[in-house]
Scaffold this motif. Structure first.
Motif, PDB file in Angstrom:
ATOM      1  N   UNK A  36       0.083   6.735  -7.014  1.00  0.00           N
ATOM      2  CA  UNK A  36       1.453   6.237  -6.995  1.00  0.00           C
ATOM      3  C   UNK A  36       2.152   6.736  -5.744  1.00  0.00           C
ATOM      4  N   UNK A  37       3.329   6.235  -5.494  1.00  0.00           N
ATOM      5  CA  UNK A  37       4.124   6.650  -4.334  1.00  0.00           C
ATOM      6  C   UNK A  37       4.778   7.995  -4.609  1.00  0.00           C
ATOM      7  N   UNK A  38       4.508   8.975  -3.768  1.00  0.00           N
ATOM      8  CA  UNK A  38       5.103  10.301  -3.915  1.00  0.00           C
ATOM      9  C   UNK A  38       6.130  10.606  -2.831  1.00  0.00           C
ATOM     10  N   UNK A  39       6.179   9.787  -1.800  1.00  0.00           N
ATOM     11  CA  UNK A  39       7.175   9.935  -0.738  1.00  0.00           C
ATOM     12  C   UNK A  39       7.747   8.551  -0.444  1.00  0.00           C
ATOM     13  N   UNK A  40       9.025   8.377  -0.708  1.00  0.00           N
ATOM     14  CA  UNK A  40       9.694   7.092  -0.484  1.00  0.00           C
ATOM     15  C   UNK A  40      10.182   6.993   0.960  1.00  0.00           C
ATOM     16  N   UNK A  41      10.540   5.795   1.409  1.00  0.00           N
ATOM     17  CA  UNK A  41      11.128   5.682   2.747  1.00  0.00           C
ATOM     18  C   UNK A  41      12.381   6.551   2.908  1.00  0.00           C
ATOM     19  N   UNK A  42      13.184   6.663   1.869  1.00  0.00           N
ATOM     20  CA  UNK A  42      14.391   7.495   1.946  1.00  0.00           C
ATOM     21  C   UNK A  42      14.021   8.961   2.143  1.00  0.00           C
TER      22      UNK A  42
ATOM     23  N   UNK B 124      11.218  10.089   3.343  1.00  0.00           N
ATOM     24  CA  UNK B 124      10.599  10.198   4.666  1.00  0.00           C
ATOM     25  C   UNK B 124      11.657  10.252   5.759  1.00  0.00           C
ATOM     26  N   UNK B 125      12.721   9.449   5.628  1.00  0.00           N
ATOM     27  CA  UNK B 125      13.798   9.451   6.630  1.00  0.00           C
ATOM     28  C   UNK B 125      14.499  10.802   6.668  1.00  0.00           C
ATOM     29  N   UNK B 126      14.743  11.379   5.493  1.00  0.00           N
ATOM     30  CA  UNK B 126      15.424  12.677   5.435  1.00  0.00           C
ATOM     31  C   UNK B 126      14.564  13.759   6.085  1.00  0.00           C
ATOM     32  N   UNK B 127      13.298  13.841   5.697  1.00  0.00           N
ATOM     33  CA  UNK B 127      12.440  14.897   6.228  1.00  0.00           C
ATOM     34  C   UNK B 127      12.140  14.695   7.715  1.00  0.00           C
ATOM     35  N   UNK B 128      11.963  13.454   8.131  1.00  0.00           N
ATOM     36  CA  UNK B 128      11.666  13.188   9.543  1.00  0.00           C
ATOM     37  C   UNK B 128      12.855  13.496  10.438  1.00  0.00           C
ATOM     38  N   UNK B 129      14.054  13.290   9.922  1.00  0.00           N
ATOM     39  CA  UNK B 129      15.258  13.528  10.718  1.00  0.00           C
ATOM     40  C   UNK B 129      15.686  14.991  10.705  1.00  0.00           C
ATOM     41  N   UNK B 130      15.607  15.635   9.562  1.00  0.00           N
ATOM     42  CA  UNK B 130      16.135  16.990   9.432  1.00  0.00           C
ATOM     43  C   UNK B 130      15.087  18.090   9.511  1.00  0.00           C
TER      44      UNK B 130
ATOM     45  N   UNK C 250       0.837  -1.200   0.000  1.00  0.00           N
ATOM     46  CA  UNK C 250       0.000   0.000   0.000  1.00  0.00           C
ATOM     47  C   UNK C 250       0.876   1.255   0.000  1.00  0.00           C
ATOM     48  N   UNK C 251       0.287   2.349  -0.431  1.00  0.00           N
ATOM     49  CA  UNK C 251       0.943   3.661  -0.362  1.00  0.00           C
ATOM     50  C   UNK C 251       0.214   4.467   0.693  1.00  0.00           C
ATOM     51  N   UNK C 252       0.915   5.007   1.691  1.00  0.00           N
ATOM     52  CA  UNK C 252       2.355   4.923   1.861  1.00  0.00           C
ATOM     53  C   UNK C 252       2.797   3.518   2.283  1.00  0.00           C
ATOM     54  N   UNK C 253       3.995   3.147   1.841  1.00  0.00           N
ATOM     55  CA  UNK C 253       4.558   1.853   2.221  1.00  0.00           C
ATOM     56  C   UNK C 253       4.739   1.820   3.742  1.00  0.00           C
ATOM     57  N   UNK C 254       4.723   0.637   4.330  1.00  0.00           N
ATOM     58  CA  UNK C 254       4.847   0.544   5.791  1.00  0.00           C
ATOM     59  C   UNK C 254       6.067   1.289   6.363  1.00  0.00           C
ATOM     60  N   UNK C 255       7.210   1.196   5.713  1.00  0.00           N
ATOM     61  CA  UNK C 255       8.397   1.898   6.221  1.00  0.00           C
ATOM     62  C   UNK C 255       8.188   3.411   6.176  1.00  0.00           C
ATOM     63  N   UNK C 256       7.596   3.901   5.089  1.00  0.00           N
ATOM     64  CA  UNK C 256       7.323   5.335   4.970  1.00  0.00           C
ATOM     65  C   UNK C 256       6.356   5.788   6.056  1.00  0.00           C
ATOM     66  N   UNK C 257       5.282   5.031   6.243  1.00  0.00           N
ATOM     67  CA  UNK C 257       4.290   5.381   7.260  1.00  0.00           C
ATOM     68  C   UNK C 257       4.919   5.413   8.649  1.00  0.00           C
ATOM     69  N   UNK C 258       5.770   4.455   8.940  1.00  0.00           N
ATOM     70  CA  UNK C 258       6.420   4.404  10.249  1.00  0.00           C
ATOM     71  C   UNK C 258       7.330   5.611  10.458  1.00  0.00           C
ATOM     72  N   UNK C 259       8.088   5.972   9.431  1.00  0.00           N
ATOM     73  CA  UNK C 259       9.005   7.115   9.533  1.00  0.00           C
ATOM     74  C   UNK C 259       8.260   8.437   9.674  1.00  0.00           C
ATOM     75  N   UNK C 260       7.055   8.505   9.143  1.00  0.00           N
ATOM     76  CA  UNK C 260       6.294   9.761   9.173  1.00  0.00           C
ATOM     77  C   UNK C 260       5.323   9.861  10.346  1.00  0.00           C
ATOM     78  N   UNK C 261       5.445   8.978  11.339  1.00  0.00           N
ATOM     79  CA  UNK C 261       4.578   9.069  12.523  1.00  0.00           C
ATOM     80  C   UNK C 261       4.733  10.444  13.158  1.00  0.00           C
ATOM     81  N   UNK C 262       3.616  11.084  13.441  1.00  0.00           N
ATOM     82  CA  UNK C 262       3.634  12.389  14.089  1.00  0.00           C
ATOM     83  C   UNK C 262       3.853  13.552  13.135  1.00  0.00           C
TER      84      UNK C 262
END
Length: 103
Positions: A64-70, A72-78, A42-54
């Motif tokens: 289609x997928x517009x936000x990848x896990x990568x 999501x990791x960048x935006x969630x961290x920085x 599913x979109x968002x993929x499980x890894x993306x959804x987990x990284x975007x919690x909150x």
């Protein structure tokens, strides 16, 4: 390797540009399903959804997928703040070099 290059490249780019903070609007994650190495997901993929919690997200546009896990990791961290973008002035613009074709 691709994800590592994306993350290191983004961090290096922010550093070289002197970026001091990153303010983010809500993230458009896309919709529908994607085919991945792990099968149809599913979109968002499980890894993306987990990284975007909150973090505020929404779904609009193409199926289609517009936000990848990568991404999501960048935006969630920085990302230092999320929501409406603060007032700012555009000093320059650019565009990506992706190859995704939308119908």
């Amino acid at each position: 390797i691709d994800s590592i290059a994306d993350i290191v490249g983004a961090c290096l780019g922010f550093h070289l540009l002197g970026v001091e903070r990153i303010a983010c609007s809500a993230i458009n994650v896309g919709a529908g399903t994607i085919k991945a190495d792990h099968g149809v997901m599913p979109v968002p993929a499980p890894a993306t959804a987990s990284l975007l919690k909150g973090i505020p997200i929404y779904s609009a546009g193409p199926q289609t997928e517009l936000c990848t896990p990568t991404g999501a990791a960048i935006v969630a961290t920085l990302g230092s703040e999320f929501g409406r973008l603060p007032a700012m002035s555009i000093e320059a613009t650019g565009h990506g070099s992706g190859t995704k074709e939308f119908s």
